[in-house]
Design a protein around this motif. Structure first.
Motif, mmCIF file in Angstrom:
data_model
loop_
_atom_site.group_PDB
_atom_site.id
_atom_site.type_symbol
_atom_site.label_atom_id
_atom_site.label_comp_id
_atom_site.label_asym_id
_atom_site.label_seq_id
_atom_site.Cartn_x
_atom_site.Cartn_y
_atom_site.Cartn_z
ATOM 1 N N ASP A 150 -52.662 -14.342 38.739
ATOM 2 C CA ASP A 150 -53.013 -14.805 37.087
ATOM 3 C C ASP A 150 -53.198 -14.083 36.016
ATOM 4 O OD1 ASP A 150 -54.496 -16.684 35.941
ATOM 5 O OD2 ASP A 150 -56.515 -16.125 37.153
ATOM 6 N N VAL A 151 -53.051 -15.014 35.000
ATOM 7 C CA VAL A 151 -52.452 -14.481 33.741
ATOM 8 C C VAL A 151 -53.195 -12.401 33.237
ATOM 9 C CG1 VAL A 151 -53.235 -14.921 31.417
ATOM 10 C CG2 VAL A 151 -52.608 -16.933 32.020
ATOM 11 N N GLY A 152 -52.788 -12.236 33.329
ATOM 12 C CA GLY A 152 -52.573 -10.502 33.040
ATOM 13 C C GLY A 152 -51.941 -9.441 34.472
ATOM 14 N N CYS A 157 -46.145 -7.824 38.468
ATOM 15 C CA CYS A 157 -45.237 -8.104 39.350
ATOM 16 C C CYS A 157 -44.057 -8.259 39.041
ATOM 17 C CB CYS A 157 -45.961 -9.975 39.687
ATOM 18 S SG CYS A 157 -47.415 -10.074 40.536
ATOM 19 N N ARG A 158 -43.933 -8.858 38.074
ATOM 20 C CA ARG A 158 -42.167 -9.104 37.373
ATOM 21 C C ARG A 158 -41.867 -7.265 37.528
ATOM 22 N NH1 ARG A 158 -42.623 -10.027 31.602
ATOM 23 N NH2 ARG A 158 -43.260 -7.263 31.901
ATOM 24 N N VAL A 167 -48.222 -19.094 41.712
ATOM 25 C CA VAL A 167 -49.467 -19.355 41.686
ATOM 26 C C VAL A 167 -50.124 -20.996 42.470
ATOM 27 C CG1 VAL A 167 -49.660 -18.173 40.004
ATOM 28 C CG2 VAL A 167 -49.319 -20.183 40.086
ATOM 29 N N GLN A 168 -51.650 -20.811 42.820
ATOM 30 C CA GLN A 168 -51.839 -21.935 43.194
ATOM 31 C C GLN A 168 -53.366 -22.167 42.686
ATOM 32 O OE1 GLN A 168 -51.680 -22.024 47.596
ATOM 33 N NE2 GLN A 168 -52.948 -24.018 47.538
ATOM 34 N N GLY A 169 -54.584 -20.554 43.051
ATOM 35 C CA GLY A 169 -55.845 -20.894 42.789
ATOM 36 C C GLY A 169 -56.001 -20.702 41.516
ATOM 37 N N ILE A 184 -49.120 -18.434 32.451
ATOM 38 C CA ILE A 184 -48.264 -17.691 33.109
ATOM 39 C C ILE A 184 -47.185 -16.954 32.626
ATOM 40 C CG2 ILE A 184 -47.753 -17.603 35.077
ATOM 41 C CD1 ILE A 184 -50.042 -18.942 35.769
ATOM 42 N N LEU A 185 -46.034 -18.512 31.996
ATOM 43 C CA LEU A 185 -45.250 -18.179 31.788
ATOM 44 C C LEU A 185 -44.652 -17.004 30.371
ATOM 45 C CD1 LEU A 185 -43.683 -22.078 31.831
ATOM 46 C CD2 LEU A 185 -43.515 -19.775 33.280
#
Length: 191
Positions: A150-152, A157-158, A167-169, A184-185
């Motif tokens: 999620d955002v944050g 992760c990068r 992402v899904q949820g 997110i992008l």
């Protein structure tokens, strides 16, 4: 990048060039979408795929091959589609599964769960950023972080070595899925 009609020209070595995969059961606008909708009959999935075609640069169907899509995303138990000219991805949960997917010839893998998530409760304890990084460093195909993203958490992760996030949820729960996708992008591209 995709052609003007959103259908990516294939070569002998297809590739996916997106930092974000959105796993969804409904139509959303995103750079790359893995259309799941596995509970729907094949004809309904095909119709939803046709509706999605203009909303994404890369349309990938979960566990189903269709000419309207750019690729197929395989679950761990799905057979590899030998000779298939499109993008092929596979869901993985351990390095050994990534190695097997590489031997099959996949173009990318998702690795999950990176963080605790309600969407993937039965796939073992979360790998965390350390586990994600270990797998990403040893993989020979792009690795997309999945599970609790999620955002944050995107930049982490990068920075751990993921080629992108899936992402899904976060999108499914959002009152504004396209704003969530944009955030997110933005986080992925910052820093």
């Amino acid at each position: 990048m995709p052609s003007s009609d959103h259908r990516r020209p294939f070569s002998d070595q297809p590739s996916l060039t997106s930092e974000l995969l959105v796993l969804t059961d409904v139509a959303v606008r995103a750079p790359a979408v893995i259309l799941r909708a596995k509970d729907r009959p094949p004809q309904q999935r095909r119709e939803l795929a046709r509706q999605m075609r203009d909303r994404t640069d890369y349309l990938i169907l979960a566990s189903m091959i269709d000419p309207s899509a750019d690729g197929v995303h395989l679950a761990g138990f799905d057979r590899y589609p030998k000779g298939y000219p499109g993008i092929v991805g596979r869901s993985c949960h351990r390095l050994e599964e990534v190695r097997q997917a590489e031997l099959e010839g996949v173009d990318y893998v998702t690795i999950s769960p990176v963080f605790a998530t309600a969407s993937k409760p039965g796939y073992g304890p979360p790998l965390g950023l350390r586990g994600l990084g270990r797998i990403a460093r040893q993989a020979h195909v792009p690795v997309y972080a999945l599970g609790g993203i999620d955002v944050g958490r995107v930049a982490a992760c990068r920075d751990a070595g993921a080629s992108g996030v899936a992402v899904q949820g976060a999108v499914a729960r959002s009152p504004s899925p396209e704003d969530t996708i944009a955030a997110i992008l933005e986080e992925w591209r910052s820093g």
